[in-house]
Scaffold this motif. Structure first.
Motif, PDB file in Angstrom:
ATOM      1  N   GLU A   1       0.834  -1.198   0.000  1.00  0.00           N
ATOM      2  CA  GLU A   1       0.000   0.000   0.000  1.00  0.00           C
ATOM      3  C   GLU A   1       0.871   1.251   0.000  1.00  0.00           C
ATOM      4  O   GLU A   1       1.900   1.305   0.666  1.00  0.00           O
ATOM      5  CB  GLU A   1      -0.903   0.021   1.237  1.00  0.00           C
ATOM      6  CG  GLU A   1      -1.949  -1.071   1.293  1.00  0.00           C
ATOM      7  CD  GLU A   1      -1.447  -2.356   1.914  1.00  0.00           C
ATOM      8  OE1 GLU A   1      -0.204  -2.492   2.090  1.00  0.00           O
ATOM      9  OE2 GLU A   1      -2.268  -3.238   2.226  1.00  0.00           O
ATOM     10  N   GLY A   2       0.435   2.243  -0.748  1.00  0.00           N
ATOM     11  CA  GLY A   2       1.154   3.500  -0.776  1.00  0.00           C
ATOM     12  C   GLY A   2       2.280   3.552  -1.804  1.00  0.00           C
ATOM     13  O   GLY A   2       2.889   4.598  -1.995  1.00  0.00           O
ATOM     14  N   SER A   3       2.563   2.424  -2.468  1.00  0.00           N
ATOM     15  CA  SER A   3       3.599   2.433  -3.499  1.00  0.00           C
ATOM     16  C   SER A   3       3.040   3.024  -4.782  1.00  0.00           C
ATOM     17  O   SER A   3       1.826   3.120  -4.970  1.00  0.00           O
ATOM     18  CB  SER A   3       4.144   1.021  -3.735  1.00  0.00           C
ATOM     19  OG  SER A   3       3.093   0.124  -4.045  1.00  0.00           O
ATOM     20  N   ARG A   4       3.941   3.415  -5.670  1.00  0.00           N
ATOM     21  CA  ARG A   4       3.541   4.051  -6.921  1.00  0.00           C
ATOM     22  C   ARG A   4       3.775   3.110  -8.099  1.00  0.00           C
ATOM     23  O   ARG A   4       4.450   2.093  -7.966  1.00  0.00           O
ATOM     24  CB  ARG A   4       4.327   5.348  -7.105  1.00  0.00           C
ATOM     25  CG  ARG A   4       3.980   6.415  -6.088  1.00  0.00           C
ATOM     26  CD  ARG A   4       4.994   7.541  -6.038  1.00  0.00           C
ATOM     27  NE  ARG A   4       5.222   8.128  -7.351  1.00  0.00           N
ATOM     28  CZ  ARG A   4       6.006   9.193  -7.552  1.00  0.00           C
ATOM     29  NH1 ARG A   4       6.600   9.773  -6.516  1.00  0.00           N
ATOM     30  NH2 ARG A   4       6.176   9.684  -8.758  1.00  0.00           N
TER      31      ARG A   4
ATOM     32  N   GLY B   1      -4.201   8.325 -23.333  1.00  0.00           N
ATOM     33  CA  GLY B   1      -3.542   9.402 -22.599  1.00  0.00           C
ATOM     34  C   GLY B   1      -3.814   9.402 -21.112  1.00  0.00           C
ATOM     35  O   GLY B   1      -3.422  10.324 -20.414  1.00  0.00           O
ATOM     36  N   GLY B   2      -4.503   8.376 -20.619  1.00  0.00           N
ATOM     37  CA  GLY B   2      -4.818   8.314 -19.194  1.00  0.00           C
ATOM     38  C   GLY B   2      -3.595   8.001 -18.350  1.00  0.00           C
ATOM     39  O   GLY B   2      -2.566   7.560 -18.854  1.00  0.00           O
ATOM     40  N   ASN B   3      -3.697   8.271 -17.056  1.00  0.00           N
ATOM     41  CA  ASN B   3      -2.624   7.975 -16.113  1.00  0.00           C
ATOM     42  C   ASN B   3      -3.074   6.818 -15.227  1.00  0.00           C
ATOM     43  O   ASN B   3      -4.056   6.944 -14.481  1.00  0.00           O
ATOM     44  CB  ASN B   3      -2.322   9.213 -15.250  1.00  0.00           C
ATOM     45  CG  ASN B   3      -1.155   8.984 -14.303  1.00  0.00           C
ATOM     46  OD1 ASN B   3      -0.722   7.862 -14.083  1.00  0.00           O
ATOM     47  ND2 ASN B   3      -0.640  10.057 -13.737  1.00  0.00           N
ATOM     48  N   PRO B   4      -2.398   5.661 -15.281  1.00  0.00           N
ATOM     49  CA  PRO B   4      -2.840   4.490 -14.515  1.00  0.00           C
ATOM     50  C   PRO B   4      -2.458   4.516 -13.038  1.00  0.00           C
ATOM     51  O   PRO B   4      -2.734   3.556 -12.325  1.00  0.00           O
ATOM     52  CB  PRO B   4      -2.151   3.334 -15.243  1.00  0.00           C
ATOM     53  CG  PRO B   4      -0.896   3.940 -15.778  1.00  0.00           C
ATOM     54  CD  PRO B   4      -1.249   5.363 -16.145  1.00  0.00           C
ATOM     55  N   GLU B   5      -1.847   5.604 -12.579  1.00  0.00           N
ATOM     56  CA  GLU B   5      -1.461   5.672 -11.168  1.00  0.00           C
ATOM     57  C   GLU B   5      -2.679   5.436 -10.275  1.00  0.00           C
ATOM     58  O   GLU B   5      -3.755   5.986 -10.510  1.00  0.00           O
ATOM     59  CB  GLU B   5      -0.868   7.040 -10.860  1.00  0.00           C
ATOM     60  CG  GLU B   5      -0.207   7.134  -9.492  1.00  0.00           C
ATOM     61  CD  GLU B   5       1.085   6.331  -9.434  1.00  0.00           C
ATOM     62  OE1 GLU B   5       1.034   5.173  -8.952  1.00  0.00           O
ATOM     63  OE2 GLU B   5       2.122   6.850  -9.877  1.00  0.00           O
ATOM     64  N   GLY B   6      -2.498   4.617  -9.256  1.00  0.00           N
ATOM     65  CA  GLY B   6      -3.563   4.363  -8.290  1.00  0.00           C
ATOM     66  C   GLY B   6      -4.587   3.338  -8.729  1.00  0.00           C
ATOM     67  O   GLY B   6      -5.479   2.986  -7.955  1.00  0.00           O
TER      68      GLY B   6
ATOM     69  N   TYR C   1       4.671  14.091  -5.190  1.00  0.00           N
ATOM     70  CA  TYR C   1       4.328  13.367  -6.409  1.00  0.00           C
ATOM     71  C   TYR C   1       4.523  14.259  -7.628  1.00  0.00           C
ATOM     72  O   TYR C   1       5.054  13.835  -8.659  1.00  0.00           O
ATOM     73  CB  TYR C   1       2.888  12.863  -6.349  1.00  0.00           C
ATOM     74  CG  TYR C   1       2.523  11.973  -7.515  1.00  0.00           C
ATOM     75  CD1 TYR C   1       2.805  10.605  -7.467  1.00  0.00           C
ATOM     76  CD2 TYR C   1       1.919  12.489  -8.655  1.00  0.00           C
ATOM     77  CE1 TYR C   1       2.485   9.777  -8.537  1.00  0.00           C
ATOM     78  CE2 TYR C   1       1.607  11.674  -9.728  1.00  0.00           C
ATOM     79  CZ  TYR C   1       1.889  10.314  -9.667  1.00  0.00           C
ATOM     80  OH  TYR C   1       1.589   9.508 -10.736  1.00  0.00           O
ATOM     81  N   GLY C   2       4.104  15.505  -7.511  1.00  0.00           N
ATOM     82  CA  GLY C   2       4.246  16.447  -8.622  1.00  0.00           C
ATOM     83  C   GLY C   2       5.685  16.790  -8.937  1.00  0.00           C
ATOM     84  O   GLY C   2       6.014  17.151 -10.070  1.00  0.00           O
ATOM     85  N   MET C   3       6.577  16.645  -7.949  1.00  0.00           N
ATOM     86  CA  MET C   3       7.993  16.933  -8.169  1.00  0.00           C
ATOM     87  C   MET C   3       8.669  15.843  -8.990  1.00  0.00           C
ATOM     88  O   MET C   3       9.708  16.082  -9.617  1.00  0.00           O
ATOM     89  CB  MET C   3       8.701  17.090  -6.819  1.00  0.00           C
ATOM     90  CG  MET C   3       8.283  18.328  -6.043  1.00  0.00           C
ATOM     91  SD  MET C   3       8.975  18.361  -4.369  1.00  0.00           S
ATOM     92  CE  MET C   3      10.731  18.520  -4.703  1.00  0.00           C
TER      93      MET C   3
ATOM     94  N   ILE D   1      -2.214   9.529  -6.355  1.00  0.00           N
ATOM     95  CA  ILE D   1      -0.763   9.694  -6.249  1.00  0.00           C
ATOM     96  C   ILE D   1      -0.080   8.409  -5.789  1.00  0.00           C
ATOM     97  O   ILE D   1       1.146   8.378  -5.648  1.00  0.00           O
ATOM     98  CB  ILE D   1      -0.405  10.844  -5.290  1.00  0.00           C
ATOM     99  CG1 ILE D   1      -0.945  10.563  -3.875  1.00  0.00           C
ATOM    100  CG2 ILE D   1      -0.940  12.165  -5.819  1.00  0.00           C
ATOM    101  CD1 ILE D   1      -0.442  11.537  -2.825  1.00  0.00           C
ATOM    102  N   ALA D   2      -0.850   7.363  -5.531  1.00  0.00           N
ATOM    103  CA  ALA D   2      -0.289   6.093  -5.069  1.00  0.00           C
ATOM    104  C   ALA D   2      -1.394   5.034  -5.119  1.00  0.00           C
ATOM    105  O   ALA D   2      -2.534   5.336  -5.486  1.00  0.00           O
ATOM    106  CB  ALA D   2       0.252   6.229  -3.645  1.00  0.00           C
ATOM    107  N   MET D   3      -1.036   3.809  -4.759  1.00  0.00           N
ATOM    108  CA  MET D   3      -1.995   2.708  -4.731  1.00  0.00           C
ATOM    109  C   MET D   3      -2.541   2.532  -3.316  1.00  0.00           C
ATOM    110  O   MET D   3      -1.839   2.037  -2.434  1.00  0.00           O
ATOM    111  CB  MET D   3      -1.332   1.398  -5.182  1.00  0.00           C
ATOM    112  CG  MET D   3      -0.454   1.516  -6.405  1.00  0.00           C
ATOM    113  SD  MET D   3      -1.310   2.040  -7.898  1.00  0.00           S
ATOM    114  CE  MET D   3       0.075   2.138  -9.044  1.00  0.00           C
ATOM    115  N   PRO D   4      -3.768   2.962  -3.060  1.00  0.00           N
ATOM    116  CA  PRO D   4      -4.324   2.816  -1.709  1.00  0.00           C
ATOM    117  C   PRO D   4      -4.838   1.409  -1.452  1.00  0.00           C
ATOM    118  O   PRO D   4      -5.274   0.711  -2.378  1.00  0.00           O
ATOM    119  CB  PRO D   4      -5.472   3.824  -1.714  1.00  0.00           C
ATOM    120  CG  PRO D   4      -5.924   3.852  -3.138  1.00  0.00           C
ATOM    121  CD  PRO D   4      -4.684   3.665  -3.969  1.00  0.00           C
TER     122      PRO D   4
END
Length: 341
Positions: A117-120, A155-160, A251-253, A285-288
């Motif tokens: 949990e919490g990893s990207r 163009g989607g972002n698969p994060e999370g 995350y934005g950095m 911003i991560a995998m909950p």
């Protein structure tokens, strides 16, 4: 003369029976001989391998001391010759017969990969790249390309979008297929949380819930705090107050984050800097995990608008800026005292 012939025939039959019995005993002894291994061994049987090929592989890998009795064993017990191609796990103490029974069963070795949990996503890709026996197809692919492979919008972002857990796979499975399993699992868990949510929450879509859950996951690992942390962010969303949460800034950095956040970073304009933007960031911003999803779906009912680390692994929650600043000063004093010891 007849009696002499009968006697010779009897002797020949007796010798033949004795030889057969001796041979059968040798075959049985061979079948019950443990493999020549002292630790778990992964063995791959290629497609199209027959009896001779299998015997050769076992000898090549020094899994058996001798292949002399191997064809005889398969002749006596032909059901052991129905082996199937695949990758198998041999364990110390396993006999030749047990090994053949395993190859016949087709029960290939199971390998595991664990996502916390919490990893990207980038953390997941590193884990997948280091996973043995997995077919690696994602090297060089962008997040957008991975999203398309998962059936997400262009163009989607698969994060999370992947559920953190331990997953099993067999040799030859592709990394993208494993990600698809984690993606389907997250969709299922997220939908359950969405269906059971407090409908008065300021979420427009399940992705909003997922995004807030990812922030909660990064802010606290304490089970008793998740619903209170969720309440702070929900309270802020309701009154139009910026979330101002450091994990979104980090995350934005991206790769420029070196373990510290400066005032300049807090003022930087990114799609994730919640000190600058209003509302939720553009994506998770991560995998909950499930606990964070449940906290986001049903936050505690509190008046809190602020929280800060208390120096003991938890957080101090407050309702106004003055109390929050006091809690911040207390935290900094604690840090200073700790460093001076």
């Amino acid at each position: 003369m007849k009696k002499r012939k009968l006697k010779i025939l009897s002797i020949i039959i007796a010798l033949a029976l004795a030889l057969m019995f001796w041979g059968y005993q040798k075959i049985e002894r061979f079948a019950d001989t443990p493999l020549a291994i002292e630790q778990e061994t992964i063995f791959k049987l290629p497609v199209g391998s027959g009896r001779v090929a299998l015997a050769g592989l076992l000898m090549r890998d020094q899994l058996v001391h001798s292949g002399r009795w191997f064809p005889w064993l398969l002749w006596v017990e032909p059901e052991l010759a129905e082996f199937k191609a695949g990758t198998y796990r041999f364990t110390p103490g396993m006999t030749v017969r047990q090994m053949l029974q395993l190859l016949t069963s087709g029960k290939e070795a199971q390998f595991t990969v664990r996502f916390i949990e919490g990893s990207r996503l980038r953390d997941w890709l590193q884990v997948l790249q280091q996973s043995k026996y997995l077919q690696h197809t994602l090297a060089g692919k962008s997040d957008a390309q991975i999203a398309v492979a998962l059936g997400m919008p262009q163009g989607g972002n698969p994060e999370g979008q992947f559920y953190p857990d331990t997953y099993r796979y067999t040799a030859g499975m592709s990394d993208i297929d494993l990600l698809k399993r984690a993606h389907l699992r997250m969709n299922k868990v997220l939908q359950a949380a969405w269906d059971e949510r407090d409908t008065s929450l300021p979420y427009k879509t399940p992705t909003d819930l997922l995004t807030l859950a990812s922030i909660i996951e990064k802010e606290t690992a304490l089970p008793q705090e998740r619903s209170k942390v969720a309440s702070v962010f929900v309270n802020r969303l309701r009154i139009g107050m910026r979330l101002q949460t450091d994990p979104t800034v980090i995350y934005g950095m991206g790769d420029s984050y070196n373990g510290r956040i400066t005032h300049k970073d807090l003022e930087a304009s990114t799609a994730y800097n919640t000190y600058v933007i209003a509302g939720l960031p553009s994506t998770p911003i991560a995998m909950p995990g499930e606990a964070a999803l449940k906290a986001a779906a049903n936050p505690a009912k509190t008046p809190y608008l602020y929280f800060v680390a208390d120096g003991k692994g938890g957080h101090t929650f407050t309702t106004n800026l003055a109390s929050h600043n006091q809690a911040v000063r207390a935290y900094r004093r604690g840090l200073k005292e700790k460093n001076e010891k």
